[in-house]
Design an enzyme around this catalytic site. Structure first.
Site, mmCIF file in Angstrom:
data_model
loop_
_atom_site.group_PDB
_atom_site.id
_atom_site.type_symbol
_atom_site.label_atom_id
_atom_site.label_comp_id
_atom_site.label_asym_id
_atom_site.label_seq_id
_atom_site.Cartn_x
_atom_site.Cartn_y
_atom_site.Cartn_z
ATOM 1 N N SER A 47 0.832 -1.204 0.000
ATOM 2 C CA SER A 47 0.000 0.000 0.000
ATOM 3 C C SER A 47 0.864 1.250 0.000
ATOM 4 C CB SER A 47 -0.901 0.046 1.231
ATOM 5 O OG SER A 47 -1.611 1.271 1.228
ATOM 6 N N LYS A 67 -4.608 -6.715 2.869
ATOM 7 C CA LYS A 67 -4.519 -5.561 1.967
ATOM 8 C C LYS A 67 -5.912 -5.187 1.442
ATOM 9 C CE LYS A 67 -2.810 -2.358 -0.785
ATOM 10 N NZ LYS A 67 -3.552 -2.185 -1.965
ATOM 11 N N ASN A 115 -7.938 -1.608 2.036
ATOM 12 C CA ASN A 115 -8.564 -0.765 1.017
ATOM 13 C C ASN A 115 -10.035 -0.488 1.345
ATOM 14 O OD1 ASN A 115 -6.072 -1.215 -0.172
ATOM 15 N ND2 ASN A 115 -6.909 -1.332 -2.234
ATOM 16 N N GLU A 173 -10.067 2.116 3.836
ATOM 17 C CA GLU A 173 -9.713 3.364 3.132
ATOM 18 C C GLU A 173 -10.966 3.981 2.471
ATOM 19 O OE1 GLU A 173 -6.235 2.903 0.466
ATOM 20 O OE2 GLU A 173 -7.464 3.801 -1.089
HETATM 21 P P1 NBP Z 1 0.962 -0.536 -14.838
HETATM 22 O O1 NBP Z 1 -0.241 -0.492 -15.685
HETATM 23 O O2 NBP Z 1 1.792 0.676 -14.670
HETATM 24 O O3 NBP Z 1 1.917 -1.715 -15.335
HETATM 25 C C1 NBP Z 1 1.411 -2.950 -15.708
HETATM 26 C C2 NBP Z 1 2.542 -3.943 -15.874
HETATM 27 O O4 NBP Z 1 1.959 -5.224 -16.129
HETATM 28 C C3 NBP Z 1 3.474 -3.621 -17.036
HETATM 29 O O5 NBP Z 1 4.783 -3.957 -16.656
HETATM 30 C C4 NBP Z 1 2.956 -4.577 -18.123
HETATM 31 O O6 NBP Z 1 3.927 -4.946 -19.063
HETATM 32 C C5 NBP Z 1 2.614 -5.770 -17.281
HETATM 33 N N1 NBP Z 1 1.773 -6.767 -17.952
HETATM 34 C C6 NBP Z 1 0.477 -6.724 -18.321
HETATM 35 BR BR1 NBP Z 1 -0.572 -5.256 -18.138
HETATM 36 N N2 NBP Z 1 0.035 -7.845 -18.866
HETATM 37 C C7 NBP Z 1 1.090 -8.674 -18.858
HETATM 38 C C8 NBP Z 1 1.266 -9.995 -19.302
HETATM 39 N N3 NBP Z 1 0.258 -10.714 -19.818
HETATM 40 N N4 NBP Z 1 2.488 -10.550 -19.170
HETATM 41 C C9 NBP Z 1 3.503 -9.856 -18.643
HETATM 42 N N5 NBP Z 1 3.388 -8.584 -18.184
HETATM 43 C C10 NBP Z 1 2.189 -7.991 -18.290
HETATM 44 O O7 NBP Z 1 0.458 -1.104 -13.436
HETATM 45 P P2 NBP Z 1 0.854 -0.671 -11.927
HETATM 46 O O8 NBP Z 1 0.095 0.531 -11.534
HETATM 47 O O9 NBP Z 1 2.322 -0.689 -11.773
HETATM 48 O O10 NBP Z 1 0.221 -1.883 -11.087
HETATM 49 C C11 NBP Z 1 0.822 -3.169 -11.028
HETATM 50 C C12 NBP Z 1 0.128 -3.953 -9.932
HETATM 51 O O11 NBP Z 1 0.290 -3.267 -8.688
HETATM 52 C C13 NBP Z 1 -1.381 -4.132 -10.112
HETATM 53 O O12 NBP Z 1 -1.769 -5.397 -9.655
HETATM 54 C C14 NBP Z 1 -1.949 -3.057 -9.232
HETATM 55 O O13 NBP Z 1 -3.260 -3.357 -8.815
HETATM 56 C C15 NBP Z 1 -0.977 -3.087 -8.088
HETATM 57 N N6 NBP Z 1 -0.954 -1.886 -7.251
HETATM 58 C C16 NBP Z 1 -1.020 -0.644 -7.804
HETATM 59 C C17 NBP Z 1 -0.999 0.483 -6.987
HETATM 60 C C18 NBP Z 1 -1.042 1.851 -7.576
HETATM 61 O O14 NBP Z 1 -1.182 2.815 -6.816
HETATM 62 N N7 NBP Z 1 -0.926 2.012 -8.883
HETATM 63 C C19 NBP Z 1 -0.882 0.340 -5.612
HETATM 64 C C20 NBP Z 1 -0.771 -0.928 -5.076
HETATM 65 C C21 NBP Z 1 -0.810 -2.029 -5.907
HETATM 66 P P3 NBP Z 1 4.092 -4.141 -20.456
HETATM 67 O O15 NBP Z 1 4.978 -2.978 -20.128
HETATM 68 O O16 NBP Z 1 4.748 -5.131 -21.342
HETATM 69 O O17 NBP Z 1 2.721 -3.748 -20.894
#
Ligand code: NBP
Length: 479
Positions: free
Chosen positions: A128, A182, A186, A189
């Site tokens: 988080s 987690k 949320n 939250e």
């Molecule tokens: P992003 O949208 O910034 O990044 C997504 C990533 O997943 C990229 O590296 C993408 O690769 C990869 N990906 C996907 Br989409 N499909 C794939 C596949 N079939 N095989 C391999 N790689 C794949 O997401 P993010 O915001 O960094 O979130 C990542 C995780 O963290 C999610 O589960 C999210 O719920 C969680 N999370 C996010 C936050 C937040 O505040 N954003 C907080 C806590 C947890 P590519 O570059 O090749 O498309």
């Protein structure tokens, strides 16, 4: 170099987490499906620490020291399953796969079982704090085995947020426990944000205060027992002015709240466990209502009747303080419900979760970080209460002092037609809990009459059914 840990998925979260790991002296192998992202990370941030970039899974795993430990940060759901399979097929027994995405805990339970069958360790890990937390110190909630925790502990402690000298990470419990906690984080939250929004609405629509005046109120509240990240950012948002129109930012933003699903999971899970998380569910439904744009437009058009009552005649100073107390009391109820859900989940899924430790790791890094989590952790640590947080003597005192204000604010809001489902449902829960008798005895009677569902009696052992259709309405004991 043999890297200590690998990060697969270099999106917003993964990229920042890899940098955070490197900043704290961990050597990090990095991999992304699309290699341009990996190259970009190295070009932009490669000098911040020891990174080992890889463009094939083979090179990525070969760069890791054993047991090979990989944190996956990709989209939850099918993408995560695909990446786990890709890694598991290339890994060897004893290696550790950590899923740092927002995965559904039941997926984590299944994945852990599948990985275990292949001799691998699988750790579902809640993170988080958003992108800022991932970079500078998140609150981390790992599940999985004790053995994998031993490997992960020093690495995770090096990157976690720190609250009062303690890293905000603890081993939550086996398999899906980390993602479960987690998820509830949320949900809490959502409730916290809804209660803050209701407080704003009462001051804005109820008292006619301006966003900047209300920003000052929140800034003031942030100096006291409500001190928290969410109260602090509320003040920031309320002070923001739209550059194009010069209007307050809150007045130009469409009032339809988005959601990504973790609040819904919290409520669905609570329903399955039969744990009343009414403050959380109302906050999910309030976002739902906000998104009913067609119905809301029609309601405005046909002018659904509302009351002719003004809250603004209240004395501003005392009303603001009453809202503050109502907010704090409602917030305690929302957290009590969330912790009840965690306790029920632990019981259902066989996890040994230390609720006090959960409160402690939420004091830093995460969105709900707040001073009052210290009080929650004290409440659980003291062993003074084991059932509801509301029974802890310090919270009992706070609510005892706040309740008149809480009730007054709810009456005024109701008379004035300002919806405050979070405040109202929290108070209804509190009153339900403390009622010596509930009208559910009547419901038991109704159920027995129309469906012979039987009932139990006060102070009399056994299960009973009344022959309601007979003239003498005889009561028979069923066992
Ligand atoms: P992003 O949208 O910034 O990044 C997504 C990533 O997943 C990229 O590296 C993408 O690769 C990869 N990906 C996907 Br989409 N499909 C794939 C596949 N079939 N095989 C391999 N790689 C794949 O997401 P993010 O915001 O960094 O979130 C990542 C995780 O963290 C999610 O589960 C999210 O719920 C969680 N999370 C996010 C936050 C937040 O505040 N954003 C907080 C806590 C947890 P590519 O570059 O090749 O498309």
């Amino acid at each position: 170099v043999q890297a200590q840990i690998g990060v697969y998925g270099l999106g917003v979260m993964g990229g920042n987490l890899a940098r955070n790991l490197a900043h704290h002296g961990n050597s990090v192998a990095v991999f992304n499906r699309t290699p341009t992202r990996t190259r970009h990370l190295i070009t932009a941030h490669g000098s911040e620490g020891t990174f080992v970039p890889a463009e094939t899974i083979e090179d990525f795993l070969a760069a890791l020291k054993r047991p090979r430990t990989v944190i996956i940060m990709v989209k939850a759901g099918a993408a995560t399953d695909a990446v786990i399979k890709e890694l598991a097929d290339a890994m060897e027994p004893g290696d550790i796969i950590v899923d740092g995405g927002n995965s559904y805990f039941k997926d984590t339970i299944r994945r852990e079982k599948e990985a275990r069958a292949q001799g691998l360790h699988f750790v579902g890990m809640g993170i988080s704090g958003g992108e800022e937390g991932a970079l500078n110190g998140p609150s981390i909630m790992p599940g999985g085995t004790e053995d994998s925790w031993k490997v992960l502990e020093p690495i995770l402690k090096s990157i976690a947020a720190v609250a009062e000298g303690e890293p905000c990470v603890t081993h939550i419990g086996e398999n899906g426990a980390g993602h479960f906690v987690k998820m509830v984080h949320n949900g809490i939250e959502y409730a916290d944000m809804q209660l803050i929004a209701e407080s704003y609405d009462l001051l804005r629509r109820g008292m006619g205060m301006t966003p900047s005046q209300i920003a000052d109120v929140f800034a003031q509240w942030n100096l006291g027992e409500l001190n928290s990240y969410l109260i602090e950012i509320t003040s920031d948002v309320l002070r923001q002015v739209d550059a194009r129109t010069g209007l307050p930012f809150v007045d130009v933003v469409l009032d339809e709240a988005g959601m990504k699903g973790t609040g819904t999971w919290t409520v669905q899970t609570a329903l399955d466990l039969a744990i009343p998380v009414t403050s959380i569910s109302e906050s999910v439904f309030a976002r739902g209502l906000s998104g009913q744009s067609a119905q809301r437009a029609e309601a405005r058009k046909i002018n659904l009747p509302g009351p002719d009552f003004s809250i603004a005649q209240q004395n501003e100073g005392t009303f603001v303080e009453e809202v503050r107390k109502a907010l704090y009391a409602s917030k305690i109820v929302a957290y009590a419900q969330g912790f009840d859900e965690i306790a029920a989940g632990a019981q259902q899924y066989g996890w040994n979760i230390d609720l006090g430790a959960v409160a402690r790791i939420w004091r830093g890094g995460c969105i709900i970080r707040a001073e009052f989590l210290d009080r929650i952790s004290d409440a659980y640590a003291s062993g003074r209460q084991t059932t509801s947080l509301l029974f802890d003597s310090s919270f009992r005192t706070v609510i005892g002092k706040a309740q008149d204000s809480w009730r007054a604010v709810i009456s005024l809001a109701t008379q004035g037609g300002i919806p405050i489902p979070g405040f109202t449902s929290s108070l209804a829960y509190y009153d339900g809990l403390r009622s010596p008798r509930l009208p559910t005895s009547l419901i038991q009677g109704q159920r027995d009459l129309f469906g012979a569902h039987t009932y139990r009696k006060v102070g009399v052992p056994g299960v009973f059914h009344t022959l309601w259709a007979d003239t003498d309405r005889q009561e028979i004991q069923q066992n």
